[in-house]
Enzyme design. Structure first.
Site, PDB file in Angstrom:
ATOM      1  N   LYS A   1       0.811  -1.226   0.000  1.00  0.00           N
ATOM      2  CA  LYS A   1       0.000   0.000   0.000  1.00  0.00           C
ATOM      3  C   LYS A   1       0.841   1.272   0.000  1.00  0.00           C
ATOM      4  O   LYS A   1       0.398   2.312  -0.504  1.00  0.00           O
ATOM      5  CB  LYS A   1      -0.941  -0.001   1.205  1.00  0.00           C
ATOM      6  CG  LYS A   1      -1.999  -1.091   1.186  1.00  0.00           C
ATOM      7  CD  LYS A   1      -3.006  -0.892   0.077  1.00  0.00           C
ATOM      8  CE  LYS A   1      -4.167  -1.867   0.165  1.00  0.00           C
ATOM      9  NZ  LYS A   1      -5.155  -1.684  -0.914  1.00  0.00           N
TER      10      LYS A   1
ATOM     11  N   SER B   1       1.692  -9.771  -0.545  1.00  0.00           N
ATOM     12  CA  SER B   1       1.355  -8.342  -0.493  1.00  0.00           C
ATOM     13  C   SER B   1       1.540  -7.693   0.865  1.00  0.00           C
ATOM     14  O   SER B   1       1.673  -6.474   0.960  1.00  0.00           O
ATOM     15  CB  SER B   1      -0.092  -8.138  -0.965  1.00  0.00           C
ATOM     16  OG  SER B   1      -0.972  -8.921  -0.170  1.00  0.00           O
TER      17      SER B   1
ATOM     18  N   GLU C   1     -10.031   5.488   3.009  1.00  0.00           N
ATOM     19  CA  GLU C   1     -10.732   4.361   3.601  1.00  0.00           C
ATOM     20  C   GLU C   1      -9.710   3.283   3.928  1.00  0.00           C
ATOM     21  O   GLU C   1      -8.621   3.260   3.358  1.00  0.00           O
ATOM     22  CB  GLU C   1     -11.758   3.814   2.616  1.00  0.00           C
ATOM     23  CG  GLU C   1     -11.222   2.823   1.588  1.00  0.00           C
ATOM     24  CD  GLU C   1     -10.138   3.370   0.652  1.00  0.00           C
ATOM     25  OE1 GLU C   1      -9.300   2.566   0.191  1.00  0.00           O
ATOM     26  OE2 GLU C   1     -10.128   4.581   0.370  1.00  0.00           O
TER      27      GLU C   1
END
Length: 393
Positions: free
Chosen positions: A85, A376, A107
């Site tokens: 991210k 991830s 969010e």
């Protein structure tokens, strides 16, 4: 707008008129900055010296021997903040600052995107507020504490299913009311154009590194690339570089929750009964909905995959038969979580464990294949959930 951001029948812009000027400004700025040497230098320097790129490609010797194929992990879990991210958060935060925005909102589901945005905001001197479903706040307490420590305000969302879908709703309402000074830093390849295209661009570094590293290690492209898919940013990030190479099989793994028949899952592609074309959060894509078009609540042991729609580019890739999508249940996810931890000494995020589960479920198909799993994120944030599921003492 110069482009409607369409992926075949999917994508587009479906928002209130009040947001159109902001989206047009965002598209114009993105198209300009992605080719700007100064912007790209600053972005890449932050990725390299602050976020920790390039991430390694790790060969899993024990798992490879166990399953009879060559397995590599793309280690996004080793990035600053613990997941992929941060790539997108830094890119969008730099872009927002360049157009004079002073406040970021976002969010978050698993909390990793929220932490990444709070981190980027702190680094670049921007105010930050995060919207997070009340259920996700309870199961991701560690990340809530991290966001607050980084200076972000965390707003609990108590409407609807109290998860990611509802957090996006509240973030969009905030953006509509405060668009002049605020940038909505969306975390996945969702939402209205230009978000899916822009976020894919910032995350495409994953696939570019993977290709270079694998050619150095194996002198050939992989047979299969596997990634978990919620909204789908980590998957698009690693898929992008390999889409033109038709011999490379691309596999996305959704959250099967308690099983498709139970209705308690987030498998948009796998549930033929409720996964339908629809419009959600400004884009046209595949959405879990009832026969009246009402968006269904979802379930997953992993907060980051607990979302009722999938990114429009994924919907397009599947229709074009360039990528395939399957699912892993909560039980299969926990099995994979434990397996990778014990066999390789790597604790994955529960989201990423869904991709690992694909290897366990498809052993016979993968014999002698070269496989890359996009890891991830790391599993620190999920320890409370995993301990309960595994009944560890």
């Amino acid at each position: 707008m110069k482009s409607l951001g369409k992926f075949g029948d999917f994508g587009g812009v479906f928002v209130p008129e009040t947001l159109m000027p902001a989206l047009e400004e965002l598209e114009k700025t993105f198209l300009k900055l992605k080719n700007d040497k100064k912007f790209n230098y600053e972005f890449n320097e932050l990725l390299r010296k602050y976020a920790g790129r390039p991430t390694p490609l790790t060969f899993c010797q024990n798992l490879s021997k166990k399953f009879g194929c060559k397995i590599y992990l793309k280690r996004e879990d080793l990035l600053h903040t613990g997941a992929h991210k941060i790539n997108n958060a830094i890119g969008q935060a730099l872009l927002a600052k360049s157009i004079g925005k002073t406040r970021l909102i976002a969010e978050t589901g698993a909390g990793q995107h929220g932490v990444a945005v709070a981190t980027a905001a702190a680094k670049l001197g921007l105010k930050c507020e995060i919207y997070m479903g009340a259920i996700d706040i309870r199961r991701q307490k560690l990340n809530v504490h991290r966001m607050k420590l980084l200076g972000a305000k965390v707003n609990p969302v108590t409407t609807g299913g109290k998860t990611l879908k509802d957090a996006i709703n509240d973030a969009l309402r905030d953006w509509t009311a405060n668009v002049e000074n605020t940038h909505y830093l969306l975390g996945s390849v969702l939402g209205p154009h230009p978000y899916p295209t822009m976020i894919a661009y910032f995350q495409s570094i994953i696939g570019k590194e993977t290709k270079k590293q694998l050619l150095e290690a194996e002198r050939k492209l992989p047979d299969v690339i596997v990634a978990c898919v919620g909204g789908g940013s980590n998957a698009i990030g690693i898929f992008k570089e390999f889409i033109p190479s038709n011999r490379v099989k691309l596999v996305g793994v959704e959250a099967g929750g308690l099983g498709i028949a139970s209705g308690k899952h987030a498998a948009r592609f796998s549930d033929k009964k409720t996964g339908r074309l629809g419009i959600i959060h400004g884009t046209k894509t595949l959405v879990l909905q009832d026969k009246y078009g009402q968006i269904l609540n979802t379930h997953s042991i992993s907060a980051g995959l607990d979302y009722s729609a999938v990114g429009p580019e994924h919907a397009f890739l599947r229709r074009a038969k360039r990528s395939e999508y399957t699912y892993a249940t909560d039980k299969e996810c926990i099995q994979a979580f434990q397996l990778l931890s014990r066999e390789e000494g790597i604790i994955p995020a529960l989201e990423s464990a869904h991709a690992v589960a694909y290897i366990i479920k498809n052993t016979s198909k993968l014999k002698n294949k070269l496989v890359v799993i996009n890891l991830s994120g790391r599993g620190d944030k999920d320890m409370d959930t995993a301990v309960k599921a595994l009944k560890l003492k």
